[in-house]
Design an enzyme around this catalytic site. Structure first.
Site, PDB file in Angstrom:
ATOM      1  N   GLY A  37       0.731  -1.097   0.301  1.00  0.00           N
ATOM      2  CA  GLY A  37      -0.286   0.315   0.239  1.00  0.00           C
ATOM      3  C   GLY A  37       1.299   1.239   0.012  1.00  0.00           C
ATOM      4  O   GLY A  37       0.572   2.126  -0.436  1.00  0.00           O
ATOM      5  N   LYS A 191     -27.862  28.269  11.549  1.00  0.00           N
ATOM      6  CA  LYS A 191     -27.390  27.244  11.042  1.00  0.00           C
ATOM      7  C   LYS A 191     -26.617  26.062  11.790  1.00  0.00           C
ATOM      8  O   LYS A 191     -25.840  27.190  12.671  1.00  0.00           O
ATOM      9  CB  LYS A 191     -26.022  26.078  10.166  1.00  0.00           C
ATOM     10  CG  LYS A 191     -25.911  24.940   9.810  1.00  0.00           C
ATOM     11  CD  LYS A 191     -25.074  25.001   8.913  1.00  0.00           C
ATOM     12  CE  LYS A 191     -23.415  24.430   9.329  1.00  0.00           C
ATOM     13  NZ  LYS A 191     -22.192  24.485   8.279  1.00  0.00           N
ATOM     14  N   ASP A 217     -21.728  28.531  -1.049  1.00  0.00           N
ATOM     15  CA  ASP A 217     -20.734  27.408   0.224  1.00  0.00           C
ATOM     16  C   ASP A 217     -19.370  27.332  -0.825  1.00  0.00           C
ATOM     17  O   ASP A 217     -19.218  27.184  -1.667  1.00  0.00           O
ATOM     18  CB  ASP A 217     -21.094  26.647   0.255  1.00  0.00           C
ATOM     19  CG  ASP A 217     -20.869  26.110   1.758  1.00  0.00           C
ATOM     20  OD1 ASP A 217     -19.864  26.051   2.571  1.00  0.00           O
ATOM     21  OD2 ASP A 217     -22.303  25.720   2.885  1.00  0.00           O
TER      22      ASP A 217
HETATM   23  C1  R5P Z   1     -18.702  24.131   6.715  1.00  0.00           C
HETATM   24  O1  R5P Z   1     -18.382  25.133   7.870  1.00  0.00           O
HETATM   25  C2  R5P Z   1     -18.329  24.939   5.345  1.00  0.00           C
HETATM   26  O2  R5P Z   1     -18.851  25.881   4.681  1.00  0.00           O
HETATM   27  C3  R5P Z   1     -19.797  24.306   4.404  1.00  0.00           C
HETATM   28  O3  R5P Z   1     -20.527  24.521   5.122  1.00  0.00           O
HETATM   29  C4  R5P Z   1     -19.813  22.742   5.038  1.00  0.00           C
HETATM   30  O4  R5P Z   1     -18.439  21.536   5.561  1.00  0.00           O
HETATM   31  C5  R5P Z   1     -20.864  21.530   4.170  1.00  0.00           C
HETATM   32  O5  R5P Z   1     -19.963  20.068   5.024  1.00  0.00           O
HETATM   33  P1  R5P Z   1     -22.496  18.861   4.398  1.00  0.00           P
HETATM   34  O6  R5P Z   1     -22.001  18.993   3.189  1.00  0.00           O
HETATM   35  O7  R5P Z   1     -21.880  17.915   5.338  1.00  0.00           O
HETATM   36  O8  R5P Z   1     -22.822  19.747   5.597  1.00  0.00           O
END
Ligand code: R5P
Length: 313
Positions: A37, A191, A217
């Site tokens: 590996g 969130k 994002d």
């Molecule tokens: C969080 O701080 C990032 O900006 C993304 O929103 C997050 O990493 C996304 O992760 P997931 O798709 O698992 O919610």
């Protein structure tokens, strides 16, 4: 000083497109796995005294791709490259960037140390999870933004007035950049993360009723964040929802979540290769290429020209 570009195995297609943009062929590299590996690597081109670039996203399998990158940098150092730039379109391990509870590591700093110790002289990356990670390095880090690539795409959709939505507090700055470029109001989703795969979107700060919203994002990992945010936007009366993220990690339940999320359009870049099966399951997905953006940055680094001016299109 001549330019030499090499690629690891994480995203060969993007590396080839970058090389094509630059008008240089990718350098020869023999990459294999030993029976146990371990990774075996040999550069097939002479790089003594050259300006060497290695392109490798540290996407899943993250540890293998990271190790392959470190081994390649070590090899370049021992082959007497004049300068080694690690080109990391997707920089993994970046989300663990602070000690926000007891007995946890800061993996972003660890990776920065590993890259430097291996012999990297510079890093070129794109939409780091947090811009402050640049400060974990004592070598130059160019952190590009995919914003010009996304903004050109969004503008071409001719959607009319947009409301920019940040899916969490961490992305407000990013959403504001898009709002400044494309025009439009800003809304923020409150969130709460329940676990590594589950999020709970609470409330929206701002008005999305009857609006076309654009939610940006940096990463889609399990898609918990974007899918839940999409539900909240729809429940609050958003008319049309466009979701975008620079890095489509798409692990665990991501594809299923995105397939049932209320997105009219979804866009990611090609920092991480997506299997054809994923594209088939997500007919609303557009993949935008960052090859020209990254290729241009490499060209400018090589010529000692300004890279920051790339952001001011
Ligand atoms: C969080 O701080 C990032 O900006 C993304 O929103 C997050 O990493 C996304 O992760 P997931 O798709 O698992 O919610």
């Amino acid at each position: 000083m001549d330019l030499r570009i090499f690629a690891g195995r994480s995203n060969r297609v993007l590396a080839e497109q970058i090389a094509q943009y630059l008008g240089y062929p990718l350098g020869g590299v023999q990459l294999d796995d030993f029976p146990d590996g371990e990774i075996s690597l040999k550069l097939l081109d002479d790089i003594r005294g050259r300006d060497a670039f290695i392109i490798q996203s540290t996407c899943p399998p993250v540890n293998t791709h990271l190790m392959e990158l470190l081994i390649c940098i070590d090899c370049m150092k021992r082959a007497s490259a004049a300068r080694i730039t690690a080109v990391i379109p997707y920089f993994g391990y970046a989300r663990q960037d602070r000690k926000d509870e007891g007995r946890v590591p800061i993996t972003a700093k660890l990776v920065a140390n590993l890259l430097t110790t291996a012999g990297a002289d510079r890093v070129l990356t794109l939409d780091l999870h947090a811009a402050q990670i640049q400060g974990f390095f004592d070598i130059p880090v160019d952190n590009l933004s995919a914003e010009p690539v996304f903004s050109a795409y969004f503008a071409s959709l001719d959607t009319g007035p947009l409301t920019l939505v940040s899916p969490d507090a961490g992305n407000v700055k990013r959403a504001r950049v898009y709002a400044n470029r494309l025009g439009g109001d800003l809304a923020i989703i409150d969130k709460r993360r329940v676990s590594g795969t589950e999020t709970k979107a609470m409330a929206i700060i701002g008005d999305v009723r009857n609006k076309t919203v654009l939610m940006v994002d940096d990463i889609i990992a399990t898609a918990g964040t974007l899918a839940r945010a999409g539900e909240v936007l729809r429940a609050n009366g958003a008319k049309q929802i466009i979701a975008a993220a620079t890095h489509g990690v798409l692990c665990g339940p991501a594809v299923e979540r995105l397939a049932s999320a209320p997105f009219d359009r979804l866009a990611v870049t090609d920092t991480i290769p997506l299997p054809p099966a994923v594209r088939e399951k997500l007919p609303n997905l557009t993949v935008l290429s960052v090859s020209e953006l990254m290729g241009e940055a490499i060209r400018r680094i090589h010529r000692n020209e300004s890279v920051s001016s790339l952001f001011m299109k």
